[in-house]
Design a protein around this motif. Structure first.
Motif, PDB file in Angstrom:
ATOM      1  N   TYR A  73      -7.492   2.989   8.656  1.00  0.00           N
ATOM      2  CA  TYR A  73      -7.954   1.658   9.043  1.00  0.00           C
ATOM      3  C   TYR A  73      -7.242   1.222  10.312  1.00  0.00           C
ATOM      4  CZ  TYR A  73      -9.476   1.603   4.204  1.00  0.00           C
ATOM      5  OH  TYR A  73     -10.062   1.919   3.008  1.00  0.00           O
ATOM      6  N   ARG A  96      -8.238  -5.430  -1.819  1.00  0.00           N
ATOM      7  CA  ARG A  96      -9.077  -5.010  -2.941  1.00  0.00           C
ATOM      8  C   ARG A  96      -8.874  -3.549  -3.276  1.00  0.00           C
ATOM      9  NH1 ARG A  96     -14.515  -6.728  -0.804  1.00  0.00           N
ATOM     10  NH2 ARG A  96     -13.781  -8.525   0.309  1.00  0.00           N
ATOM     11  N   LYS A  97      -8.406  -2.771  -2.324  1.00  0.00           N
ATOM     12  CA  LYS A  97      -8.138  -1.347  -2.559  1.00  0.00           C
ATOM     13  C   LYS A  97      -6.967  -1.158  -3.519  1.00  0.00           C
ATOM     14  CE  LYS A  97     -10.895  -0.061   0.900  1.00  0.00           C
ATOM     15  NZ  LYS A  97     -12.245   0.318   0.621  1.00  0.00           N
ATOM     16  N   ARG A 129      -7.087  -1.372  -9.225  1.00  0.00           N
ATOM     17  CA  ARG A 129      -7.651  -0.166  -9.836  1.00  0.00           C
ATOM     18  C   ARG A 129      -7.826  -0.379 -11.328  1.00  0.00           C
ATOM     19  NH1 ARG A 129      -3.943   4.513  -7.200  1.00  0.00           N
ATOM     20  NH2 ARG A 129      -4.775   4.382  -5.110  1.00  0.00           N
ATOM     21  N   GLU A 175      -0.868   4.806  -1.210  1.00  0.00           N
ATOM     22  CA  GLU A 175      -2.105   4.907  -0.425  1.00  0.00           C
ATOM     23  C   GLU A 175      -1.849   5.204   1.051  1.00  0.00           C
ATOM     24  OE1 GLU A 175      -5.308   4.703  -1.570  1.00  0.00           O
ATOM     25  OE2 GLU A 175      -4.428   4.704  -3.569  1.00  0.00           O
ATOM     26  N   MET A 177       0.827  -1.208   0.000  1.00  0.00           N
ATOM     27  CA  MET A 177       0.000   0.000   0.000  1.00  0.00           C
ATOM     28  C   MET A 177       0.867   1.266   0.000  1.00  0.00           C
ATOM     29  SD  MET A 177      -3.061  -1.004  -0.308  1.00  0.00           S
ATOM     30  CE  MET A 177      -4.425  -0.130   0.391  1.00  0.00           C
ATOM     31  N   LEU A 226      -8.781  -5.183   2.481  1.00  0.00           N
ATOM     32  CA  LEU A 226      -7.904  -4.049   2.184  1.00  0.00           C
ATOM     33  C   LEU A 226      -7.130  -4.257   0.885  1.00  0.00           C
ATOM     34  CD1 LEU A 226      -6.557  -3.321   5.763  1.00  0.00           C
ATOM     35  CD2 LEU A 226      -8.343  -2.104   4.509  1.00  0.00           C
TER      36      LEU A 226
END
Length: 111
Positions: free
Chosen positions: A64, A104-105, A108, A37, A32, A102
């Motif tokens: 989170y 899945r974030k 894109r 992110e 991430m 998470l």
């Protein structure tokens, strides 16, 4: 000969993440960060819960929280991912499955 060092009173009764749990969490955290992110994290070890908080910027509310509550192992599951507003996004006993919410974030649409 000196006696072995002991932990201060109360340290051993706190909930903590095991090395394998931290490995899973930090692997996701690294991906991430690479995606831009997340930028910072914090770990809190308390009597009933261990919390790994992730932040977009330093010194703000966590995006989170990844919580470990061993007392909920036989009920809802000891691991949970909680959003910024306090909503439980995923709960269960398998940390890898709980963290997928998470991951899945990271997916894109590329145009």
């Amino acid at each position: 000969m000196q006696p072995p060092a002991s932990f201060p009173q109360g340290v051993d009764d706190k909930v903590s993440f095991h090395r394998t749990e931290l490995s899973l969490i930090l692997s996701l955290y690294g991906r991430m960060v690479a995606a831009g992110e997340w930028r910072d994290y914090g770990i809190s070890l308390l009597r009933d819960v261990a919390v790994f908080s992730v932040f977009r910027r330093t010194a703000e509310f966590p995006l989170y929280r990844i919580e470990k509550r061993p007392k909920l192992r036989s009920r809802q599951g000891q691991y949970a991912v909680i959003g910024m507003e306090g909503q439980v996004l995923k709960r269960g006993n398998d940390l890898r499955q709980v963290l997928r919410v998470l991951e899945r974030k990271l997916i894109r649409v590329v145009e």
